[in-house]
Design an enzyme around this catalytic site. Structure first.
Site, PDB file in Angstrom:
ATOM      1  N   ASP A  51     -28.043 -10.407 -12.388  1.00 38.71           N
ATOM      2  CA  ASP A  51     -27.801 -11.498 -11.444  1.00 38.71           C
ATOM      3  C   ASP A  51     -28.705 -12.698 -11.724  1.00 38.71           C
ATOM      4  O   ASP A  51     -28.296 -13.849 -11.617  1.00 38.71           O
ATOM      5  CB  ASP A  51     -28.047 -11.023 -10.010  1.00 38.71           C
ATOM      6  N   LYS A 139       1.067  -1.440  -1.307  1.00 45.59           N
ATOM      7  CA  LYS A 139       1.381  -2.575  -0.440  1.00 45.59           C
ATOM      8  C   LYS A 139       0.084  -2.942   0.267  1.00 45.59           C
ATOM      9  O   LYS A 139      -0.339  -2.283   1.211  1.00 45.59           O
ATOM     10  CB  LYS A 139       2.471  -2.214   0.559  1.00 45.59           C
TER      11      LYS A 139
HETATM   12  S1  IVH Z   1       6.071  -8.433  -3.757  1.00 45.96           S
HETATM   13  C1  IVH Z   1       9.907 -10.489  -3.753  1.00 45.96           C
HETATM   14  N1  IVH Z   1       4.080  -6.725  -3.928  1.00 45.96           N
HETATM   15  O1  IVH Z   1       4.354  -7.550   1.542  1.00 45.96           O
HETATM   16  C2  IVH Z   1       8.820  -9.634  -3.316  1.00 45.96           C
HETATM   17  N2  IVH Z   1       4.404  -7.851  -1.851  1.00 45.96           N
HETATM   18  O2  IVH Z   1       7.331  -8.392   2.728  1.00 45.96           O
HETATM   19  C3  IVH Z   1       7.625 -10.429  -2.964  1.00 45.96           C
HETATM   20  N3  IVH Z   1       2.748  -7.269  -0.141  1.00 45.96           N
HETATM   21  O3  IVH Z   1       3.668 -10.251   3.042  1.00 45.96           O
HETATM   22  C4  IVH Z   1       6.480  -9.621  -2.548  1.00 45.96           C
HETATM   23  N4  IVH Z   1       1.592  -5.874  -1.377  1.00 45.96           N
HETATM   24  O4  IVH Z   1       2.265 -10.204   0.892  1.00 45.96           O
HETATM   25  C5  IVH Z   1       4.743  -7.586  -3.138  1.00 45.96           C
HETATM   26  N5  IVH Z   1       2.357  -5.200  -4.243  1.00 45.96           N
HETATM   27  C6  IVH Z   1       3.015  -6.074  -3.466  1.00 45.96           C
HETATM   28  C7  IVH Z   1       2.608  -6.320  -2.132  1.00 45.96           C
HETATM   29  C8  IVH Z   1       3.345  -7.217  -1.357  1.00 45.96           C
HETATM   30  C9  IVH Z   1       1.692  -6.449  -0.189  1.00 45.96           C
HETATM   31  C10 IVH Z   1       3.156  -8.035   1.048  1.00 45.96           C
HETATM   32  C11 IVH Z   1       3.441  -9.477   0.798  1.00 45.96           C
HETATM   33  C12 IVH Z   1       4.378  -9.869   1.919  1.00 45.96           C
HETATM   34  C13 IVH Z   1       5.043  -8.580   2.218  1.00 45.96           C
HETATM   35  C14 IVH Z   1       6.472  -8.657   1.708  1.00 45.96           C
END
Ligand code: IVH
Length: 695
Positions: A51, A139
């Site tokens: 650091d 997710k």
């Molecule tokens: S893809 C076309 N990948 O889930 C698809 N979304 O309803 C676009 N989210 O609020 C999203 N993890 O922020 C995707 N690995 C992931 C995700 C993700 C979380 C959230 C996203 C959005 C919701 C989609």
């Protein structure tokens, strides 16, 4: 002489110092170096310099920029907190809408099966055709963010909003050090990177601890804390709220298809994002067909509680971008992706009553009786409120609408109160002055958070809990001695202290209401079997204050014999690793109490015995301290811990200069970083197996 303007339009009124070429070069070199080090530290979790060296280079850059302000660019590592205080958040129309994903709340395998079946049908695939290639991702439970880069520079960060129009939060997002301000020169002229801004659990805990210290409000969960930070008007405040980022896709990109980006799969795109410097979760994986999607859902579900960040499900995406295009979109959702959720770990409900439970050590725990609510996969009707101070801090009262959290096997707890008016005057909760079970005085020691019943083993509640602890699986392991039976034994006054358990006989037990002779026999057999134990288990079962399982093991290993431990002074005890003054005093006090000595003698007279540890058992790791972090590919955490302890190692919870090894698996977080900073040796599962001689 009048006003003059030179060829480049610079006025001579405020003459800027001439900029020597070597300064401009030095500044570029420092910025490149600092960006690389920050990427190693924040994204790869693998710092290559201490650091102090980073700090020195940073200070050097800052000094040069102070001397030559004309050379400051917004992408400089010194310009993350630009100190901007916004009057409000401006609206941003997304170049490409930010879509949502169709969500399967089904916790069973059918969520993945239904998705795969639909994809195959829509692609016109038949039974004999090869499985579809997917990418499976966590997710993340944060906020969707769109990062817009023009000419490789971050120019705008926007929230999702309604999908069409979001809010401009660039000033706050710039403070996230995992997000590059400047990309390599080879990126498309316009590049929108999409992903999730979140707060890691450890950062959330630290933030709340700091808020508490400052007497400011705490946040109910990492998601809310992250959302609050992202929408701050003052970037200086946002910079104090540690946020992280995972990239998972793209928005608008030019040049587009022709002559444009050279990837044809989602997995290649993620790899490219990683190369450009964005964090991509190491939990992202390719999966073939429904079977592997189901396996992924289960595997990530099993790891969920141990991850360094919150997730609320997994996302499945068709890997091939050509197939994605073929599948296309419904109104606001792609047909090529689906989210498969896990049961929610937080739900809203109402407090219908607040009861008091008396624990083994006499601690009075206020327990909220709740309107039944399905959370974390089970129906919850009770949740702990911990103690009076927690209730005050959370400001909850009878009848309040609250958020209840249940994660994994953890006891459900009331996280906080939902905003909203109270129906009428509701008095603040108070602790009773007398134990609700035995009417002894309730006391609270100076500096202690907890109220306690002063009745000791006179209090039937404490006696019951002491017996249950003694009989529990990790203590003496008396199978069949559960809550109902302990209640009966204590209420009928058949067991007043631990040794009475071993004096029970068949006629007495069989005479208990609802007790069949066979069950009575089984219990006696279990009691008999429990007598053969280990020193550590026996110590743990006594319920000495502050002596948990790990401490019991340490004490047993250090002293070897009960006599030696019983005679140890506080100074002797302090020689044991991880034993502090409070614990040492608790042990001394326990053995100084004549009643306890008598109980010990009686227990031994009943035939409780253990073998002295075999002197020749190989203990290759004796005296070594090891820390486990992240998820190992095949060994479970308990399993790894047991193996290490069997080899003589001590398994600790945090990394210090005294740690000998850190065993790191997937998604290892701050512990790994700390190990690297301190130069502690880091091993993966393979290294661990080698260390244990497991080949
Ligand atoms: S893809 C076309 N990948 O889930 C698809 N979304 O309803 C676009 N989210 O609020 C999203 N993890 O922020 C995707 N690995 C992931 C995700 C993700 C979380 C959230 C996203 C959005 C919701 C989609």
């Amino acid at each position: 002489m009048g006003h003059q303007t030179d060829l480049f339009g610079a006025s001579d009124e405020a003459p800027a110092p001439a900029i020597p070429a070597r300064v401009a070069i030095k500044i570029e070199v420092l910025r490149e170096q600092l960006n690389r080090w920050a990427h190693e530290y924040y994204v790869q979790d693998a710092p290559s310099v201490p650091d102090a060296e980073y700090d020195r280079a940073y200070a050097q850059l800052q000094a040069l920029e102070d001397a030559y302000p004309a050379l400051i660019t917004p992408e400089s590592p010194t310009q993350r907190v630009i100190g901007a205080v916004m009057p409000g958040l401006a609206s941003v129309r997304h170049a490409l809408p930010m879509l949502s994903i169709q969500t399967e709340t089904d916790t069973e395998a059918s969520g993945a099966q239904a998705f795969d079946a639909r994809v195959r049908r829509e692609l016109g695939l038949h039974e004999g055709d090869a499985p579809v290639q997917y990418v499976a991702e966590p997710k993340f439970d944060g906020l969707a963010m769109s990062l817009r880069y023009e000419g490789a520079r971050l120019v705008q960060a926007a929230t999702r909003g309604d999908g069409e129009v979001g809010e401009d939060v660039t000033h706050n997002i710039r403070t996230i050090r995992q997000i590059p301000l400047q990309l390599p020169a080879d990126v498309p002229a316009l590049l929108e990177v999409r992903g999730e801004v979140y707060m890691a659990r450890a950062d959330f805990e630290q933030l709340n601890a700091r808020q508490r210290e400052k007497g400011e409000k705490t946040f109910v969960n990492p998601r809310n804390a992250a959302a609050g930070a992202v929408r701050q008007l003052d970037a200086g405040v946002a910079a104090q709220r540690p946020l992280s980022f995972f990239a998972y896709g793209l928005g608008a990109v030019t040049p587009g298809e022709e002559g444009g980006p050279a990837w044809s799969r989602h997995s290649d795109l993620l790899q490219q994002l990683k190369t450009w410097g964005f964090p991509v979760s190491s939990l992202v994986q390719q999966a073939r067909g429904a079977t592997e999607l189901i396996a992924y859902h289960q595997r990530i579900g099993a790891q969920r509680d141990g991850l360094p960040f919150d997730i609320d499900g997994v996302v499945y995406k068709v890997d091939s971008l050509a197939l994605q295009r073929q599948l296309g979109f419904k109104t606001r959702e792609p047909r090529w992706a689906v989210a498969h959720k896990y049961p929610a770990q937080e739900m809203a409900t109402r407090i219908e009553a607040i009861d008091i439970q008396v624990g083994r050590t006499g601690k009075l725990t206020p327990v909220a009786r709740l309107a039944p609510v399905f959370v974390g996969g089970v129906t919850v009707t009770n949740a702990t409120l911990h103690n009076l101070f927690e209730i005050r801090k959370k400001g909850v009262r009878l009848g309040d609408a609250v958020i209840v959290r249940r994660a994994g096997d953890v006891i459900p707890e009331v996280v906080g109160r939902l905003p909203g008016p109270r129906p009428a005057y509701v008095p603040n909760f108070r602790m009773p002055a007398q134990c609700p079970v035995c009417a002894s005085h309730v006391v609270r020691e100076r500096g202690e958070m907890n109220h306690r019943c002063s009745g000791g083993l006179f209090c039937p509640a404490q006696r019951k809990q002491a017996l249950l602890h003694f009989a529990s699986r990790r203590a003496m392991d008396v199978e069949g001695l559960g809550e109902k039976l302990v209640d009966q034994l204590v209420d009928a006054d058949l067991v007043r202290q631990l040794p009475d358990l071993y004096r029970l006989d068949l006629p007495t037990l069989a005479a208990l209401p609802r007790m069949a002779e066979k069950s009575a026999q089984n219990l006696l057999a279990a009691l008999q079997a429990s007598k053969k134990t280990t020193f550590a288990r026996f110590l743990y079962s006594l319920g000495i204050r502050h002596v948990g399982e790990a401490t019991a093991k340490d004490l047993a290993r250090h002293f070897g014999k009960l006599d030696a431990l019983a005679q140890a002074s506080a100074e002797d005890l302090l020689q044991v690793s991880d034993v502090g003054p409070v614990l040492a005093q608790a042990v001394v006090d326990f053995f100084a109490e004549p009643h306890n000595r008598s109980v010990l003698q009686q227990l031994l007279a009943c035939g409780i015995a253990w073998e002295a540890p075999a002197a020749d058992a190989p203990q290759p790791l004796a005296g070594q301290t090891v820390v486990l972090t992240g998820t190992l590919p095949s060994l479970g955490r308990e399993q790894a811990k047991a193996l290490l302890e069997a080899a003589g190692a001590k398994v600790a919870g945090s990394v210090s200069a005294k740690t000998h090894y850190v065993i790191a698996g997937a998604e290892a977080g701050s512990k790994l970083t700390k190990a690297q900073q301190l130069g502690v040796k880091v091993l993966d599962e393979e290294g661990l197996r080698a260390l244990l001689g497991m080949g």
